[in-house]
Design a protein around this motif. Structure first.
Motif, mmCIF file in Angstrom:
data_model
loop_
_atom_site.group_PDB
_atom_site.id
_atom_site.type_symbol
_atom_site.label_atom_id
_atom_site.label_comp_id
_atom_site.label_asym_id
_atom_site.label_seq_id
_atom_site.Cartn_x
_atom_site.Cartn_y
_atom_site.Cartn_z
ATOM 1 N N GLU A 288 0.810 -1.212 0.000
ATOM 2 C CA GLU A 288 0.000 0.000 0.000
ATOM 3 C C GLU A 288 0.847 1.267 0.000
ATOM 4 N N GLU A 289 2.160 1.134 0.071
ATOM 5 C CA GLU A 289 3.040 2.302 0.093
ATOM 6 C C GLU A 289 4.173 2.119 -0.916
ATOM 7 N N ASN A 290 4.816 3.246 -1.249
ATOM 8 C CA ASN A 290 5.996 3.180 -2.104
ATOM 9 C C ASN A 290 7.181 2.704 -1.257
ATOM 10 N N SER A 291 7.629 1.509 -1.544
ATOM 11 C CA SER A 291 8.687 0.886 -0.737
ATOM 12 C C SER A 291 9.995 0.898 -1.507
ATOM 13 N N LYS A 292 11.075 0.961 -0.753
ATOM 14 C CA LYS A 292 12.395 0.954 -1.383
ATOM 15 C C LYS A 292 13.346 0.085 -0.566
ATOM 16 N N ILE A 293 14.033 -0.802 -1.278
ATOM 17 C CA ILE A 293 15.051 -1.668 -0.662
ATOM 18 C C ILE A 293 16.243 -1.725 -1.601
ATOM 19 N N SER A 294 17.428 -1.569 -1.056
ATOM 20 C CA SER A 294 18.645 -1.705 -1.867
ATOM 21 C C SER A 294 19.660 -2.549 -1.108
ATOM 22 N N VAL A 295 20.319 -3.427 -1.863
ATOM 23 C CA VAL A 295 21.356 -4.303 -1.302
ATOM 24 C C VAL A 295 22.621 -4.092 -2.119
ATOM 25 N N GLN A 296 23.730 -3.916 -1.412
ATOM 26 C CA GLN A 296 24.998 -3.672 -2.098
ATOM 27 C C GLN A 296 26.074 -4.580 -1.518
ATOM 28 N N VAL A 297 26.786 -5.276 -2.399
ATOM 29 C CA VAL A 297 27.880 -6.163 -2.002
ATOM 30 C C VAL A 297 29.143 -5.698 -2.724
ATOM 31 N N ILE A 298 30.127 -5.291 -1.936
ATOM 32 C CA ILE A 298 31.404 -4.822 -2.513
ATOM 33 C C ILE A 298 32.536 -5.635 -1.876
ATOM 34 N N ILE A 299 33.357 -6.261 -2.727
ATOM 35 C CA ILE A 299 34.518 -7.029 -2.254
ATOM 36 C C ILE A 299 35.771 -6.343 -2.754
ATOM 37 N N GLN A 300 36.617 -5.938 -1.835
ATOM 38 C CA GLN A 300 37.847 -5.249 -2.203
ATOM 39 C C GLN A 300 38.939 -5.573 -1.191
ATOM 40 N N ASN A 301 40.063 -6.094 -1.683
ATOM 41 C CA ASN A 301 41.210 -6.432 -0.826
ATOM 42 C C ASN A 301 40.806 -7.338 0.340
ATOM 43 N N SER A 302 40.010 -8.365 0.024
ATOM 44 C CA SER A 302 39.557 -9.363 1.003
ATOM 45 C C SER A 302 38.629 -8.794 2.062
ATOM 46 N N ILE A 303 38.134 -7.588 1.851
ATOM 47 C CA ILE A 303 37.170 -6.977 2.767
ATOM 48 C C ILE A 303 35.798 -7.014 2.104
ATOM 49 N N LEU A 304 34.831 -7.602 2.786
ATOM 50 C CA LEU A 304 33.457 -7.601 2.309
ATOM 51 C C LEU A 304 32.728 -6.411 2.924
ATOM 52 N N HIS A 305 32.195 -5.551 2.046
ATOM 53 C CA HIS A 305 31.400 -4.401 2.500
ATOM 54 C C HIS A 305 29.960 -4.657 2.056
ATOM 55 N N PHE A 306 29.108 -4.894 3.042
ATOM 56 C CA PHE A 306 27.728 -5.308 2.787
ATOM 57 C C PHE A 306 26.790 -4.265 3.383
ATOM 58 N N THR A 307 25.950 -3.672 2.546
ATOM 59 C CA THR A 307 24.998 -2.655 3.031
ATOM 60 C C THR A 307 23.595 -3.015 2.567
ATOM 61 N N VAL A 308 22.644 -2.775 3.456
ATOM 62 C CA VAL A 308 21.225 -2.976 3.150
ATOM 63 C C VAL A 308 20.476 -1.735 3.610
ATOM 64 N N PHE A 309 19.655 -1.184 2.704
ATOM 65 C CA PHE A 309 18.874 0.032 3.006
ATOM 66 C C PHE A 309 17.399 -0.244 2.709
ATOM 67 N N ASN A 310 16.533 0.259 3.576
ATOM 68 C CA ASN A 310 15.098 0.162 3.286
ATOM 69 C C ASN A 310 14.336 1.296 3.960
ATOM 70 N N ASN A 311 13.227 1.707 3.294
ATOM 71 C CA ASN A 311 12.268 2.590 3.956
ATOM 72 C C ASN A 311 11.476 1.775 4.974
ATOM 73 N N ILE A 312 11.157 2.393 6.087
ATOM 74 C CA ILE A 312 10.331 1.714 7.089
ATOM 75 C C ILE A 312 8.871 2.013 6.770
ATOM 76 N N VAL A 313 8.219 1.051 6.137
ATOM 77 C CA VAL A 313 6.827 1.252 5.702
ATOM 78 C C VAL A 313 5.884 0.213 6.296
ATOM 79 N N ASN A 314 6.441 -0.784 6.946
ATOM 80 C CA ASN A 314 5.626 -1.867 7.481
ATOM 81 C C ASN A 314 5.864 -1.951 8.981
ATOM 82 N N HIS A 315 5.137 -1.156 9.751
ATOM 83 C CA HIS A 315 5.377 -1.081 11.196
ATOM 84 C C HIS A 315 4.865 -2.292 11.959
ATOM 85 N N PRO A 316 3.630 -2.729 11.771
ATOM 86 C CA PRO A 316 3.181 -3.906 12.533
ATOM 87 C C PRO A 316 3.773 -5.189 11.957
ATOM 88 N N ILE A 317 4.599 -5.878 12.734
ATOM 89 C CA ILE A 317 5.211 -7.143 12.306
ATOM 90 C C ILE A 317 4.564 -8.271 13.097
#
Length: 362
Positions: A288-317
């Motif tokens: 019922e809302e405009n939702s946004k989720i992004s996942v990013q995986v970056i591997i550089q020099n044996s370092i894993l950089h993992f980011t996850v972003f989302n709008n909070i649109v679903n309050h009742p879990i």
């Protein structure tokens, strides 16, 4: 081989102690021809041998298995060997039957003429005899008791520390295995819910969903018992999981996935990333809302950089407790597998939520 060298160096250093501390040491190896030194040096060697015997044989084989009588007998036999053998292996030793040596009085002055000297109260030794070569049983026991106790107590202390560390390691391994078994059903239940939703609406995506579910279940069965898997396999598992989540979404979700870097040569603990993606879909998608989720995986020099972003649109879990358990287990999993080798930052302003995780995979 690397574990043996420190012990060899330590033993050689220990064996120099009786040499440099001997009153007969003159800077040369002639000290090894002196009987009292030979006796003490052999006893010192036996102390070192008993230390390793006690640490590697008597304590783990008898003491830890509560065979106390056998453990005591072995200790007494070693002590007896340490007391008597050095005196019988060295030359020129006299063992007195008295518990302590008889008092030795200085010889009286010979009177003039051919008169015999008066009788002496003590025992007479030839002028070239070293009185240190005559030892009593009391001296033999006393000189061996302190080194024996030091060797016994130090080996017992080290054994207890090793035993404690092994116990902690076994406990950590059991806890980690328990965490894996807690995580896997949690993920599978959510995936089955997605397939169930597809089946209810008779979606054409249902066959593809079943295929993805098959891949996920195969990964869980084959890789769950491993401490580490290739990063490439873990990323493929994440993609299949995301595909299952996307099947039940519609155009209201703005989703993006970015992957940068090579992952074939690296390894990672399995199921350590997926909970963050699961939370993003739980809180970040609402039809019922405009939702946004992004996942990013970056591997550089044996370092894993993992980011996850989302709008909070679903309050009742509905299953918030299981969500908290999953996150708690993931954080514990990270701490156990990568202590001091990861950083985790989260940002929640009430409208958006972002996870930023870095792991050193070397």
């Amino acid at each position: 081989m690397k574990k043996i060298w420190p012990h060899i160096v330590l033993i050689l250093l220990l064996l120099t102690i009786p040499i440099v501390s001997s009153p007969d040491f003159d800077g040369t190896l002639s000290v090894f021809r002196v009987s009292p030194f030979q006796r003490e040096f052999i006893r010192f060697v036996m102390v070192v041998v008993f230390f390793y015997l006690n640490l590697n044989v008597f304590l783990p084989k008898f003491y830890s298995k509560k065979k106390y009588l056998l453990f005591t007998v072995c200790g007494l036999i070693c002590f007896g060997i340490m007391v008597f053998v050095p005196n019988y292996l060295t030359s020129g030793n006299n063992i007195s039957t008295h518990p302590f040596p008889t008092k030795i009085e200085p010889p009286s002055v010979r009177p003039p003429g051919n008169m015999p000297p008066p009788p002496m109260g003590g025992r007479h030794f030839p002028e070239n005899h070293d009185h240190r070569n005559t030892v009593s049983y009391g001296q033999m026991i006393f000189s061996s008791l302190l080194p024996f106790l030091f060797s016994f107590l130090s080996s017992l202390f080290i054994f207890k520390n090793i035993e404690k560390k092994e116990l902690e390691r076994s406990k950590a391994k059991a806890e980690l295995l328990s965490l894996k078994y807690q995580l896997q059903p949690h993920f599978l239940f959510n995936i089955l819910n997605s397939i169930y939703s597809l089946a209810l609406f008779k979606s054409d995506d249902a066959p593809n969903g079943i295929l993805k579910l098959s891949n996920v279940m195969r990964y869980v069965v084959q890789e769950s018992s491993k401490d580490l898997v290739t990063l490439g396999k873990e990323i493929e598992y994440l993609k299949d999981y995301i595909a299952l989540q996307l099947i039940r979404t519609d155009s209201s979700l703005d989703f993006s996935y970015t992957e940068i870097g090579e992952s074939e040569e690296l390894e990672i603990a399995p199921f350590i990333l997926v909970n963050f993606i699961e939370n993003a879909f739980k809180y970040g998608f609402n039809a019922e809302e405009n939702s946004k989720i992004s996942v990013q995986v970056i591997i550089q020099n044996s370092i894993l950089h993992f980011t996850v972003f989302n709008n909070i649109v679903n309050h009742p879990i509905t299953d918030e407790n299981s969500l908290k358990i999953g996150m708690k287990n993931t954080l514990e999993h990270l701490q156990q597998m990568y202590p001091g080798k990861h950083s985790l930052n989260t940002h929640n302003n009430g409208k958006t939520y972002e996870v930023d995780l870095k792991i050193n995979l070397i």
